[in-house]
Design an enzyme around this catalytic site. Structure first.
Site, PDB file in Angstrom:
ATOM      1  CE  LYS A  50      -3.891   6.681  -2.302  1.00  0.00           C
ATOM      2  NZ  LYS A  50      -4.581   7.953  -2.480  1.00  0.00           N
ATOM      3  CD  GLN A  94      -3.233  11.333  -2.799  1.00  0.00           C
ATOM      4  OE1 GLN A  94      -3.572  10.303  -3.373  1.00  0.00           O
ATOM      5  NE2 GLN A  94      -3.427  11.501  -1.497  1.00  0.00           N
ATOM      6  CG  ASP A 117      -9.962   8.854  -5.520  1.00  0.00           C
ATOM      7  OD1 ASP A 117      -9.728   8.156  -4.519  1.00  0.00           O
ATOM      8  OD2 ASP A 117      -9.191   9.717  -5.959  1.00  0.00           O
TER       9      ASP A 117
HETATM   10  N1  GUN Z   1      -6.378  12.553  -0.275  1.00  0.00           N
HETATM   11  C1  GUN Z   1      -6.704  12.003   0.917  1.00  0.00           C
HETATM   12  N2  GUN Z   1      -7.456  10.895   0.744  1.00  0.00           N
HETATM   13  C2  GUN Z   1      -7.610  10.751  -0.595  1.00  0.00           C
HETATM   14  C3  GUN Z   1      -8.295   9.790  -1.395  1.00  0.00           C
HETATM   15  O1  GUN Z   1      -8.927   8.840  -0.926  1.00  0.00           O
HETATM   16  N3  GUN Z   1      -8.209   9.994  -2.748  1.00  0.00           N
HETATM   17  C4  GUN Z   1      -7.517  11.037  -3.293  1.00  0.00           C
HETATM   18  N4  GUN Z   1      -7.517  11.145  -4.619  1.00  0.00           N
HETATM   19  N5  GUN Z   1      -6.889  11.941  -2.572  1.00  0.00           N
HETATM   20  C5  GUN Z   1      -6.934  11.798  -1.224  1.00  0.00           C
END
Ligand code: GUN
Length: 291
Positions: A50, A94, A117
């Site tokens: 990311k 995350q 998100d």
């Molecule tokens: N864990 C798995 N997918 C995601 C996501 O799209 N965002 C976040 N913050 N954590 C995740």
């Protein structure tokens, strides 16, 4: 194999190129802060991708690493700091978080304007109350948004209306927001889950099948309607011969690709699109916060 393999990597690269040009035109550098708590190896790999991709499109992406024993209060203090920081336009925590941390309290604390998100209740509510148009400035959960982007590319924007879409999985990250997005393009949507009866029969009705259950290769070719478009959101690490592990999706690729019209691979399908959509959200947030 009959199915077209949907190249999520190429589609994501295309989207990143478009975003890089838009970032170039911005008066400020969009700032993305990714918080990771603990040392889950899969999560660490995702967050590195990311921040690296953010830098590649000209954004200021950085990773904030917190120890596994972090408390809810300590994480909230970090979020408060970032909420107040004018150089931060996007905040992502995350998931999953270590079990001592209250996930709901944490997600609610993120400034909805910086919630890249799309998990804050305000943004969830906006998505579910949107009509047939998803506004350009809405912060939409990245994985389902990426899936919708791929479906539009493969099937054509106008072809989705009236199609039967079945989503296997009811998570807040994928299943539920995916349903809202597919409704917005006039699909008839079914959300199936672990308690659903006659799951194979329900899946066989799908013109669009989205698998997001987190169970390795659960969806078999016999569950798929001839010519259906299959989007595999699963990322499962399984051990193979000689102790080597590899990644598989929630769909049994070999049997599914004999029947489906198009299918996403794992890896190289949904994953790269998720990250590209995160960058899209960061740009949207930065624009709104600086205008
Ligand atoms: N864990 C798995 N997918 C995601 C996501 O799209 N965002 C976040 N913050 N954590 C995740």
């Amino acid at each position: 194999m009959n199915a077209r393999v949907i190249d999520g990597k190429a589609m994501a690269a295309e989207l990143r190129t478009e975003l890089a040009a838009l970032v170039d035109d911005m008066p400020v550098r969009p700032g993305l802060r990714v918080i990771i708590v603990g040392d889950n190896p899969a999560s660490r790999a995702y967050v590195r991708t990311k921040t690296r991709n953010a830098a590649e499109v000209g954004m200021d992406g950085s990773l904030i690493e917190m120890p596994v024993a972090t408390t809810t209060g300590e994480l909230l203090a970090e979020i408060e700091r970032l909420n107040a920081d004018p150089a931060t336009h996007g905040i992502l925590v995350q998931l999953p978080l270590p079990e001592q941390i209250d996930e709901t309290v944490v997600l609610d604390a993120i400034d909805p304007a910086k919630d890249v998100d799309g998990f804050h209740p305000l943004n969830v509510g906006r998505l579910f109350s949107a009509g047939r148009e998803i506004a350009d400035d809405l912060l939409v959960p990245c994985t389902p948004y990426g899936c919708l982007h791929m479906l539009k590319k493969v099937l054509g924007e106008d072809a989705l209306g009236g199609m039967n879409a079945v989503i296997v999985g009811r998570s807040n990250i994928v299943g539920k927001p995916m349903a809202a997005l597919l409704l917005s393009v006039d699909c008839t949507v079914t959300i199936a889950h672990s308690r659903t009866r006659a799951l194979p029969e329900i899946c066989r009705e799908a013109d669009i099948l989205v698998a997001a259950v987190g169970r390795a290769e659960m969806v078999r070719g016999e569950w798929i309607k001839h010519g259906a478009t299959v989007i595999d959101v699963g990322i499962n690490r399984v051990s193979g011969v000689y102790g080597k592990s590899h990644l598989v999706g929630d769909v049994h690729f070999a049997s599914a690709s004999e029947v489906a019209g198009a299918i996403t691979p794992v890896p190289g399908g949904v994953g790269p699109m998720t990250v590209a959509c995160l960058l899209r959200n960061t740009l949207v947030a930065a624009k709104a916060l600086t205008s």
